[in-house]
Scaffold this motif. Structure first.
Motif, PDB file in Angstrom:
ATOM      1  N   PRO A  37      -8.021 -20.860  36.282  1.00  0.00           N
ATOM      2  CA  PRO A  37      -6.781 -19.691  35.487  1.00  0.00           C
ATOM      3  C   PRO A  37      -6.365 -18.603  36.045  1.00  0.00           C
ATOM      4  CG  PRO A  37      -9.563 -19.275  35.317  1.00  0.00           C
ATOM      5  CD  PRO A  37      -9.358 -20.420  36.029  1.00  0.00           C
TER       6      PRO A  37
ATOM      7  N   ASP B 203     -26.358 -22.386  36.172  1.00  0.00           N
ATOM      8  CA  ASP B 203     -26.566 -23.339  35.011  1.00  0.00           C
ATOM      9  C   ASP B 203     -25.854 -24.009  34.550  1.00  0.00           C
ATOM     10  OD1 ASP B 203     -28.640 -20.850  32.566  1.00  0.00           O
ATOM     11  OD2 ASP B 203     -25.875 -21.200  33.943  1.00  0.00           O
ATOM     12  N   GLN B 204     -23.995 -23.044  34.406  1.00  0.00           N
ATOM     13  CA  GLN B 204     -23.015 -23.124  33.790  1.00  0.00           C
ATOM     14  C   GLN B 204     -22.575 -24.795  34.000  1.00  0.00           C
ATOM     15  OE1 GLN B 204     -22.814 -21.905  31.461  1.00  0.00           O
ATOM     16  NE2 GLN B 204     -24.410 -20.987  31.816  1.00  0.00           N
ATOM     17  N   PRO B 205     -22.290 -25.601  33.458  1.00  0.00           N
ATOM     18  CA  PRO B 205     -21.543 -26.636  33.972  1.00  0.00           C
ATOM     19  C   PRO B 205     -19.443 -26.639  34.080  1.00  0.00           C
ATOM     20  CG  PRO B 205     -21.822 -26.740  31.673  1.00  0.00           C
ATOM     21  CD  PRO B 205     -21.856 -25.439  31.986  1.00  0.00           C
TER      22      PRO B 205
ATOM     23  N   THR C 236     -21.877  -8.309  34.933  1.00  0.00           N
ATOM     24  CA  THR C 236     -23.166  -7.960  34.418  1.00  0.00           C
ATOM     25  C   THR C 236     -23.408  -9.464  34.794  1.00  0.00           C
ATOM     26  OG1 THR C 236     -22.002  -6.320  32.404  1.00  0.00           O
ATOM     27  CG2 THR C 236     -24.268  -7.875  32.031  1.00  0.00           C
ATOM     28  N   ILE C 237     -24.516  -9.071  34.955  1.00  0.00           N
ATOM     29  CA  ILE C 237     -25.809 -10.497  35.122  1.00  0.00           C
ATOM     30  C   ILE C 237     -26.270 -10.664  34.156  1.00  0.00           C
ATOM     31  CG2 ILE C 237     -27.108 -12.633  36.809  1.00  0.00           C
ATOM     32  CD1 ILE C 237     -23.698 -11.061  37.904  1.00  0.00           C
ATOM     33  N   ARG C 238     -25.919 -12.101  33.494  1.00  0.00           N
ATOM     34  CA  ARG C 238     -26.652 -12.036  31.658  1.00  0.00           C
ATOM     35  C   ARG C 238     -27.841 -12.936  32.220  1.00  0.00           C
ATOM     36  NH1 ARG C 238     -23.788  -9.366  27.651  1.00  0.00           N
ATOM     37  NH2 ARG C 238     -21.526  -8.955  28.112  1.00  0.00           N
ATOM     38  N   SER C 239     -28.880 -12.897  31.342  1.00  0.00           N
ATOM     39  CA  SER C 239     -30.235 -13.510  30.953  1.00  0.00           C
ATOM     40  C   SER C 239     -29.483 -14.787  31.535  1.00  0.00           C
ATOM     41  CB  SER C 239     -31.280 -13.100  29.375  1.00  0.00           C
ATOM     42  OG  SER C 239     -32.092 -14.556  29.635  1.00  0.00           O
ATOM     43  N   GLY C 240     -30.250 -15.839  31.872  1.00  0.00           N
ATOM     44  CA  GLY C 240     -29.944 -17.172  31.946  1.00  0.00           C
ATOM     45  C   GLY C 240     -29.612 -17.113  33.513  1.00  0.00           C
ATOM     46  N   GLN C 241     -28.796 -16.559  33.668  1.00  0.00           N
ATOM     47  CA  GLN C 241     -27.996 -15.911  34.788  1.00  0.00           C
ATOM     48  C   GLN C 241     -28.259 -16.190  36.235  1.00  0.00           C
ATOM     49  OE1 GLN C 241     -24.803 -13.931  33.953  1.00  0.00           O
ATOM     50  NE2 GLN C 241     -23.276 -15.950  32.404  1.00  0.00           N
TER      51      GLN C 241
ATOM     52  N   ASN D  85     -29.346  -8.049  34.118  1.00  0.00           N
ATOM     53  CA  ASN D  85     -29.685  -7.898  32.880  1.00  0.00           C
ATOM     54  C   ASN D  85     -31.079  -8.803  33.034  1.00  0.00           C
ATOM     55  OD1 ASN D  85     -27.960  -6.039  31.464  1.00  0.00           O
ATOM     56  ND2 ASN D  85     -27.438  -8.224  30.388  1.00  0.00           N
ATOM     57  N   PRO D  86     -32.550  -7.950  31.865  1.00  0.00           N
ATOM     58  CA  PRO D  86     -33.692  -8.749  31.934  1.00  0.00           C
ATOM     59  C   PRO D  86     -33.043 -10.285  31.869  1.00  0.00           C
ATOM     60  CG  PRO D  86     -34.013  -7.075  30.350  1.00  0.00           C
ATOM     61  CD  PRO D  86     -31.575  -7.347  30.841  1.00  0.00           C
TER      62      PRO D  86
ATOM     63  N   LYS E  22     -27.982  -1.095  36.754  1.00  0.00           N
ATOM     64  CA  LYS E  22     -28.774  -1.143  35.987  1.00  0.00           C
ATOM     65  C   LYS E  22     -30.098  -2.199  36.722  1.00  0.00           C
ATOM     66  CE  LYS E  22     -27.796   0.000  32.285  1.00  0.00           C
ATOM     67  NZ  LYS E  22     -26.706   1.337  32.290  1.00  0.00           N
TER      68      LYS E  22
ATOM     69  N   ARG F 218     -32.056  -4.726  36.180  1.00  0.00           N
ATOM     70  CA  ARG F 218     -33.806  -4.891  35.577  1.00  0.00           C
ATOM     71  C   ARG F 218     -34.619  -6.490  35.107  1.00  0.00           C
ATOM     72  NH1 ARG F 218     -31.371  -1.786  30.166  1.00  0.00           N
ATOM     73  NH2 ARG F 218     -31.607  -0.062  30.647  1.00  0.00           N
TER      74      ARG F 218
END
Lengths: 241, 268
Positions: free
Chosen positions: A106, A120-122, A142-147, A162-163, A178, A180
């Motif tokens: 894009p 973990d993303q297709p 932001t780097i999120r949970s699971g990433q 993030n946590p 932050k 975490r």
């Protein structure tokens, strides 16, 4: 003859890691060297995905399966085998180890290397495989949970970690925000690496082979801190000290 | 007119996705919008119960997809609001009965005659969630002011961004103002600090929700319900109105109010 594990070149790609194997020696020797490299820095590779760059080497299906099994034993996914040899490339494609055709990205006002990497993303991969500059990776989100972010060089995040998120770098980790989640600096074995953040409150902090966790009850005013290894222990100190 | 397709999801189960879908649907319909609530939680059908329409189901969304009926035949008109419809889930099948493309096709057919299609997603991050996400033009995340629910919401927001369905909007559900005031519960600011997305609304914990859910009579229909008021405000925000966020602090309980009436403050 045995191959030097350090002859293996590791680079960060948008979709995972690329590992270039030496063109010398037999495939078995190349895999032995790869295994030695995986064993040297298990935490860096664990849970990641790897594209093997094999140059002009001709491989059979069982060669590739051997590589896949070896990586799987170290909890690493083999997602592509890239070869300059046409028959080898054909076998790779039969095993689903080729790179899918490019999907036009894009339009984005940012340079491409600033795009997200979420292992973990297709998410639609793009060709040609784009290398991040080995000096480091800059991610502005932001780097999120699971990433999870993984790079053989240093990683800078402009945003929060993030946590539940993890950042794994061969070099230093800088979080302008932050921290975490879990951070692992010097994951290829460099204990001189540092982790710094505007608010250093990681769930767990690792540098090289050292591990520490945040105190369970930590109610303090956030301040910029740097963590490094001193006398075999990870210690955090206010910025600039 | 082409409808906006909004998927309501959460990651964690039990945070109030179905209640939220039903109430936003009702509140939008009260504003005169033509709304379809689509239950995409195949095999764990709930939305019909919350809307009080269970006994009217003949066909469901799986029947539509597998060609056993026309779309119109499966749609159930609400008993109170003539411009609100329910497209129920199947209770006999499981998530594998509906593929992302199937649901996208159904939504495409619904778009022409409606203003909103609200999809009640399954919990989790697997097949059911992926299917519910496929047709979405926008996503609403429901969470509770509680660490584990926020963690799951964060995970889901990441997946939505990767699927290029973002940015998601957030509803904080079941906030207990008295616990927040005592510092025993995360407040909305704490939740937003982690999730860093746009806030669509805050819904207080409210007993009327429990009662209205069991009766199949969504709280948004009840003038005096505090949670219902919050859902009506959320609907107005979805329609582009600038509605200030409610402050729940100065809403003392009945006993306190009675006490004050009789001059007994408890402290004096």
């Amino acid at each position: 003859m045995s191959l030097d594990p350090n002859s293996i070149v590791i680079k960060g790609l948008r979709e995972g890691l690329s590992v270039t194997l030496s063109a010398d020696g037999t495939w078995r020797e190349a895999l032995t060297a790869l295994e030695a490299r995986l064993t040297q820095a298990p935490a860096f590779f664990k849970g990641g995905r790897v594209a093997l760059l094999v140059g002009l080497r001709t491989l059979t299906e069982s060669d590739m399966r051997a590589a896949r099994d070896l990586l799987a034993r170290h909890d690493v996914t083999l997602w592509a085998v890239l070869s300059d040899d046409a028959p080898t490339q054909r076998i790779a494609s039969e095993l689903g180890l080729d790179i899918p055709p490019p999907v036009p990205p894009p339009p984005t006002p940012l340079p491409r290397q600033w795009e997200v990497t979420v292992e973990d993303q297709p998410s639609a991969p793009t060709l040609p495989l784009e290398e991040w500059p080995d000096a480091g990776l800059v991610v502005r989100r932001t780097i999120r949970s699971g990433q999870s972010l993984r790079h053989p060089g240093s990683i800078t995040v402009i945003g929060d970690v993030n946590p539940g998120a993890e950042i794994i770098a061969g070099g230093d980790i800088v979080v302008w925000g932050k921290l975490r989640g879990v951070a692992h600096a010097g994951a290829l074995g460099n204990e001189d690496a540092v982790v710094c953040a505007l608010d250093l409150s990681p769930t767990q902090l690792r540098i090289g082979s050292r591990i520490t966790r945040s105190p369970d009850d930590r109610r303090r005013k956030p301040q910029p801190e740097t963590a490094r290894v001193r006398n075999g222990q990870i210690v955090a100190a206010p910025w600039g000290v | 007119m082409t409808a906006r397709v909004l998927t309501i999801t959460s990651g964690k189960g039990g945070v109030g996705k179905t209640t939220t879908t039903a109430n936003i649907g009702v509140a939008l319909a009260l504003q005169g919008k033509r709304v379809v609530c689509l239950d995409a939680d195949i095999g764990l059908r709930n939305l019909d119960v919350v809307l009080g329409l269970e006994n009217r189901i003949v066909y469901d969304v799986v029947d539509v997809i597998e060609g056993r009926c026309k779309l119109r035949q499966a749609m159930i008109r609400d008993k109170r609001l003539p411009n609100l419809y329910l497209l129920p889930a199947s209770q006999k099948r499981d998530k594998s009965a509906v593929k992302p493309d199937d649901l996208a096709r159904v939504c495409e057919d619904l778009k022409a005659d409606h203003d909103f299609v609200l999809i009640d997603s399954a919990a989790g991050i697997e097949e059911g969630f992926r299917t519910a996400l496929a047709p979405a033009d926008g996503v609403i995340i429901v969470t509770n002011p509680e660490v584990s629910a926020v963690r799951d919401a964060d995970r889901v927001i990441g997946l939505i961004e990767a699927a290029e369905k973002g940015p998601a909007k957030l509803i904080v559900n079941r906030l207990k103002p008295d616990l927040v005031a005592r510092g025993d519960m995360l407040d909305t600011g704490d939740v937003l600090e982690i999730l860093a997305v746009e806030l669509l609304g805050v819904v207080p914990e409210d007993e009327t929700i429990l009662v209205s859910t069991n009766r199949g009579n969504p709280a948004a229909l009840e003038e005096r319900s505090r949670a219902g008021q919050s859902f009506r405000n959320i609907a107005r925000r979805l329609l582009g109105e600038d509605v200030p966020f409610e402050s729940f602090r100065d809403a003392p309980g009945l006993l306190k109010r009675l006490g004050r009436l009789f001059g007994a403050d408890g402290r004096s």
